[in-house]
Motif scaffolding. Structure first.
Motif, PDB file in Angstrom:
ATOM      1  N   SER A   6       0.818  -1.210   0.000  1.00 28.64           N
ATOM      2  CA  SER A   6       0.000   0.000   0.000  1.00 28.64           C
ATOM      3  C   SER A   6       0.845   1.251   0.000  1.00 28.64           C
ATOM      4  O   SER A   6       0.367   2.325  -0.324  1.00 28.64           O
ATOM      5  CB  SER A   6      -0.929  -0.011   1.219  1.00 28.64           C
ATOM      6  N   MET A  41      -7.168  -1.437   3.293  1.00 26.18           N
ATOM      7  CA  MET A  41      -8.487  -1.000   3.774  1.00 26.18           C
ATOM      8  C   MET A  41      -8.933  -1.796   4.984  1.00 26.18           C
ATOM      9  O   MET A  41      -9.489  -1.251   5.950  1.00 26.18           O
ATOM     10  CB  MET A  41      -9.519  -1.151   2.640  1.00 26.18           C
ATOM     11  N   ASN A  44      -7.402  -0.607   8.000  1.00 26.17           N
ATOM     12  CA  ASN A  44      -7.768   0.772   8.325  1.00 26.17           C
ATOM     13  C   ASN A  44      -6.536   1.671   8.379  1.00 26.17           C
ATOM     14  O   ASN A  44      -6.340   2.455   9.318  1.00 26.17           O
ATOM     15  CB  ASN A  44      -8.541   0.822   9.644  1.00 26.17           C
ATOM     16  N   GLN A  46      -4.764   4.675   7.766  1.00 20.94           N
ATOM     17  CA  GLN A  46      -5.132   6.046   7.460  1.00 20.94           C
ATOM     18  C   GLN A  46      -4.019   6.814   6.756  1.00 20.94           C
ATOM     19  O   GLN A  46      -4.282   7.774   6.038  1.00 20.94           O
ATOM     20  CB  GLN A  46      -5.524   6.786   8.741  1.00 20.94           C
ATOM     21  N   ARG A  49      -4.432   6.118   2.950  1.00 24.31           N
ATOM     22  CA  ARG A  49      -5.790   6.057   2.407  1.00 24.31           C
ATOM     23  C   ARG A  49      -5.921   6.939   1.161  1.00 24.31           C
ATOM     24  O   ARG A  49      -6.516   6.532   0.161  1.00 24.31           O
ATOM     25  CB  ARG A  49      -6.782   6.485   3.478  1.00 24.31           C
ATOM     26  N   ASN A  52      -4.146   5.222  -1.712  1.00 23.76           N
ATOM     27  CA  ASN A  52      -4.915   4.084  -2.229  1.00 23.76           C
ATOM     28  C   ASN A  52      -6.062   4.542  -3.128  1.00 23.76           C
ATOM     29  O   ASN A  52      -6.345   3.945  -4.173  1.00 23.76           O
ATOM     30  CB  ASN A  52      -5.457   3.248  -1.073  1.00 23.76           C
ATOM     31  N   GLU A  72     -14.111   4.309   0.988  1.00 21.59           N
ATOM     32  CA  GLU A  72     -12.905   5.080   1.270  1.00 21.59           C
ATOM     33  C   GLU A  72     -13.100   6.545   0.870  1.00 21.59           C
ATOM     34  O   GLU A  72     -12.545   7.442   1.518  1.00 21.59           O
ATOM     35  CB  GLU A  72     -11.722   4.480   0.508  1.00 21.59           C
ATOM     36  N   LYS A  75     -14.862   8.229   3.733  1.00 18.10           N
ATOM     37  CA  LYS A  75     -13.976   8.444   4.887  1.00 18.10           C
ATOM     38  C   LYS A  75     -13.050   9.636   4.653  1.00 18.10           C
ATOM     39  O   LYS A  75     -12.793  10.423   5.572  1.00 18.10           O
ATOM     40  CB  LYS A  75     -13.156   7.188   5.141  1.00 18.10           C
TER      41      LYS A  75
END
Length: 910
Positions: A6, A41, A44, A46, A49, A52, A72, A75
């Motif tokens: 990621s 994901m 979680n 952050q 994020r 991604n 996502e 969020k």
């Protein structure tokens, strides 16, 4: 670092995808990257994020599914920072649309961001709302957007105006809340806000009559002043494009003025002066100026009548036609097509320029052909040619039809093959629509047949034959003109390849020539009906037969042409007795043909010439007049089958109508249903086909016996299936009619053996069948029982339409009901585009045949019929039931009618 973790940067993933050499490698990279994003994901994460989501957007643009990343987006939108919100809103607009249920969860976040103190976050929320707003979101967030239309920052006001456009399109009822805020934007000095405010007012006028009336009364003068200031504004580097200050503002203002001035004389008068100023002061040497001039022309043509302005607008379009840019010429032609319905006389002044758009330079030094010179000669854009042709088509009228038709026909010879079919159809339509006299019509159609060849549709030469038949004083002139055209072509084409090319590409001309020579060959030989414009020619009977012989022997011609040539030879055998033996020898040559139709005609016609001299003259009499008006209306399906003939009707031969399938009898001369209806003066349909004189005549006892057997002779001649050996005297087809009835059976009665057998009756006397094939008589058939007779049913009736059902059953198949629906128009208006639709429950199966026409005549002067077949799987248990819907158009309005039909006869289900 794992290349698919990621933490991989977006640019690294893009580089890895672009390095793939095959689609399989790309799918593998995307699959591994998506797996890493899912893992992140689930954890979680952050920190990555936003990265991604950026990767998912790129993957989405490649066409791979990314629905698993929708949450996502929500969020990131809920995050506090601007960078996260920016990526979140971008993903929201890209990965979701208004149909996604997930979108409902973002409404609250949008509302908070619309009220945020940071104007950039407010701008993000407005952009997202303007792109994906649904009707529910529009109702919830409209108050916040309305407030932001008065925000201090111009960028926010601009985005709020664009968002408002989306809201009023989704929920037009909210438009009244935005009328005053939108009108306030028209006084803005910032051009970006002013342009969006003008666009918002334009859309408000389209969805709200109240907004249109308000802006028309209160702000027309202000908009005119704004446009005048824009036209007269000095040079401004910020807004200057090609020497014009903000052409985008000019165009938006002109579009709004067009909406306000349409249908309102006062508003139109208020903007006349500024429109004239824009049309005269705007330079046309740049695209920006041309765009403004085009919108100005659109506005002038849309507002209320002002003759001087419209002439000015047409002159601008005339300048556009002289431009070297194809796009400008194309939009000018499009605009002229619209303008011609408004001011046709002004457009006529540019007829010569429009004609030049159709012409293309043909430079062939070998043939020394310079037919047209066109100053756009370097351009051969097919779209320009087609639009120019459409414009020429609507420019033609009674005063200019002759010169325009001449130029179009001359161009037809040198036009491109892909353009020739459409050009031919337009020319034929022009000739039939504006023909001043029949001799001119015939001359021009012969030119089209000669130059267009097989691009001429069957309906065109069918119509030409009908016109020739109705012009009795031009029969001799026409057959001589066709003979000359045939002879000239034959003399010029000496080689085998050239002759083959002529017959392959001039088949329509050959068919018309063969038909006319068969009908009026004696006029050709005797120079009957000579006109002052003709030079006498010498044609012998043998020469006439030679022309038909050439046509029938050429292998390149199709079956229809050869069959017509055989019929022409049969007719010439009666008109030229001295050539009868030679004609018989030509016909006999086809008795061994592998084509059954030609073989059968050869044997039958040979038998007529050898053994049935007593009926030959009656069989091959000249065809009665085919009334062209009745012919046209019958082909269009708008006339009842028993319509009477109208004498002196004007030319009306529509072109381009699809040829329906025809019964064998109707297709005898390949004229299908293009022939006129039975008339009170011209005999019936079969008489027209064969040219039999069925007028009442004194009957002698010796001839009467031969004529009584004429039905079987004629049926065998026409090959309409197996005639029925009746036990009663056969209908006397060549004698006078009895009791006011037609002397021969109707077309419906002759179209199938079953219908013939149904008419046969028992009697003690019998008439032997005469067989033209020398004794190969068919075995007799027994008449079939068509089942019980059911009473007709008025299935539906309203103030405008009545539908009647007639029922029948097939023997041995009681569960299937055959229904003939008859539609009657009860109003004085003609219904067009008529469509009948029906629905039945699951235990029924419904099959609908095509309707007889889609035009329903007014006041019950005709009808449409359509056959239905209903199969009841619960026969004996459940009755028939049907839901019907009819749609039709009159006065350019579509009308729908529906009804439930449940009163079918009970006997149908038992």
């Amino acid at each position: 670092m794992n290349p698919f973790s990621s933490g991989t940067r977006l640019r690294d993933m893009i580089r890895a995808i672009r390095a793939c050499k095959t689609a399989a490698e790309e799918r593998a990279v995307v699959r591994k990257e998506c797996a890493a994003i899912r893992t992140s994901m689930n954890e979680n994460d952050q920190d990555y994020r936003h990265r991604n989501l950026a990767k998912l957007m790129f993957i989405h643009m490649l066409g791979y599914p990314t629905h698993f990343g929708q949450m996502e987006c929500l969020k990131l939108i809920a995050s506090a920072g601007f960078p996260e919100k920016r990526i979140g809103y971008l993903g929201l607009m890209l990965l979701l649309d208004e149909r996604q249920e997930v979108l409902m969860l973002v409404t609250n976040s949008l509302k908070q961001d619309l009220n945020h103190s940071n104007q950039y976050i407010v701008g993000l929320a407005l952009c997202a709302l303007g792109n994906i707003c649904s009707a529910e979101m529009a109702r919830d967030l409209a108050p916040e957007v309305e407030r932001l239309l008065q925000f201090r920052d111009p960028n926010v006001r601009k985005k709020a105006a664009l968002c408002t456009i989306r809201i009023i399109k989704k929920v037009p009822d909210l438009s009244e809340n935005f009328i005053n805020p939108a009108a306030a934007l028209l006084k803005e000095k910032h051009h970006g806000v002013l342009i969006t405010g003008i666009q918002l007012c334009t859309d408000l006028c389209k969805v709200s009559p109240e907004a249109l009336e308000f802006l028309r009364k209160k702000h027309t003068d202000g908009l005119v002043k704004t446009l005048r200031d824009a036209v007269n504004s000095p040079y401004t580097p910020e807004y200057d494009i090609s020497g014009i200050a903000d052409p985008f503002l000019h165009i938006r203002l002109l579009k709004l003025l067009r909406v306000l001035g349409q249908g309102d004389a006062d508003a139109s008068d208020a903007m006349n002066d500024i429109l004239a100023q824009v049309a005269t002061k705007t330079e046309s040497n740049k695209n920006a100026g041309n765009a403004i001039l085009y919108e100005c022309v659109e506005t002038i043509m849309s507002i209320e009548d002002n003759g001087g302005l419209r002439v000015l607008a047409i002159n601008i379009l005339g300048r556009f036609l002289s431009n070297r840019d194809n796009n400008i010429r194309y939009v000018a032609l499009n605009m002229l097509m619209k303008a011609i319905t408004v001011d046709a006389q002004a457009v006529q002044r540019h007829r010569a320029t429009i004609l030049e758009c159709v012409k293309v330079l043909i430079a062939n030094q070998k043939l020394v052909i310079w037919l047209f010179f066109f100053f756009f000669f370097q351009d051969s854009d097919a779209s320009i040619q087609k639009r120019a042709l459409e414009l020429v088509y609507v420019l033609v009228n009674e005063t200019n039809v002759k010169p325009l038709t001449k130029e179009l026909i001359d161009y037809l010879e040198v036009s491109d093959q892909e353009f020739k079919g459409e050009l031919t159809a337009k020319i034929c339509s022009i000739i039939e629509k504006f023909s001043p006299e029949k001799i001119w019509y015939i001359d021009q159609m012969l030119k089209v047949l000669n130059k267009a060849g097989n691009f001429v549709k069957d309906e065109v030469w069918h119509a030409l034959i009908a016109v020739i038949s109705s012009a009795s004083d031009l029969h001799g002139y026409t057959v001589r003109a066709l003979y000359k055209a045939f002879q000239t072509s034959s003399e010029q084409e000496m080689s085998f390849q050239s002759t083959l090319k002529f017959f392959l590409h001039q088949e329509s001309l050959v068919r018309v020539a063969v038909w006319c020579i068969g009908e009026y060959g004696d006029m050709l030989v005797n120079n009957v009906g000579m006109l002052d414009i003709e030079d006498p020619i010498t044609v012998t009977e043998s020469d006439t037969v030679d022309v038909v012989k050439i046509a029938i022997k050429h292998h390149a011609l199709d079956l229809t042409t050869k069959a017509m040539a055989l019929i022409a030879l049969l007719k010439l055998s009666s008109r030229f007795p001295s050539c009868s033996e030679r004609i018989k020898d030509i016909i006999v040559q086809h008795k061994g043909s592998f084509v059954l139709e030609l073989q059968q005609r050869s044997l039958e016609f040979n038998s007529i010439i050898e053994k049935h001299q007593n009926i030959r003259s009656a069989l091959v009499e000249r065809m009665p007049i085919l009334d062209d008006a009745t012919f046209s209306t019958r082909r269009a399906g708008s006339l009842p089958a028993a319509a009477s003939t109208s004498s002196g009707a004007s030319l009306n031969l529509p072109n381009g109508v699809a040829k329906p399938s025809a019964a064998p009898l109707v297709d005898l001369l390949d004229l299908s249903d293009d022939l006129p209806a039975p008339s009170s003066s011209g005999g019936d349909f079969l008489q027209d086909l064969l040219g039999i004189d069925l007028s009442p005549a004194p009957t002698q006892s010796g001839i009467g016996q031969i004529q009584k057997a004429g039905t079987d002779v004629l049926l065998d001649l026409l090959s309409i299936g197996t005639p029925v050996q009746s036990s009663s005297p056969t209908t006397d087809i060549l004698s006078s009619s009895q009791n006011g009835k037609s002397p021969i059976a109707t077309l419906d009665a002759l179209s199938s053996p079953s219908s013939l057998s149904a008419q046969a009756t028992s009697s003690a006397r019998a008439v032997p069948m005469m067989d033209l094939l020398d004794g190969f008589g068919p075995s007799p058939l027994k008449p079939e029982d068509n089942g019980s007779v059911y009473p007709p049913l008025v299935a539906f009736q309203s103030s405008s339409l009545r539908i009647t059902f007639n029922f029948s059953k097939q023997p041995g198949n009681p569960q299937t009901t055959l229904i003939q629906a008859t539609f009657i128009n009860l109003t004085p208006n003609v219904f067009t585009d008529f469509i009948f639709q029906a629905a039945v429950p699951k235990f029924l199966q419904l099959h609908l045949d095509p309707a007889s026409s889609n035009i329903l005549p007014a006041s019950g002067n005709g009808s449409i019929t359509q056959n239905l077949r209903v199969t009841n799987s619960q026969h004996g248990k459940k009755s028939l039931v049907m839901r019907a819907r009819m749609s039709y158009k009159f006065d350019n309005k579509v009308t729908l009618e529906e009804g439930q039909i449940n009163n079918f006869p009970k006997d149908l289900a038992s």
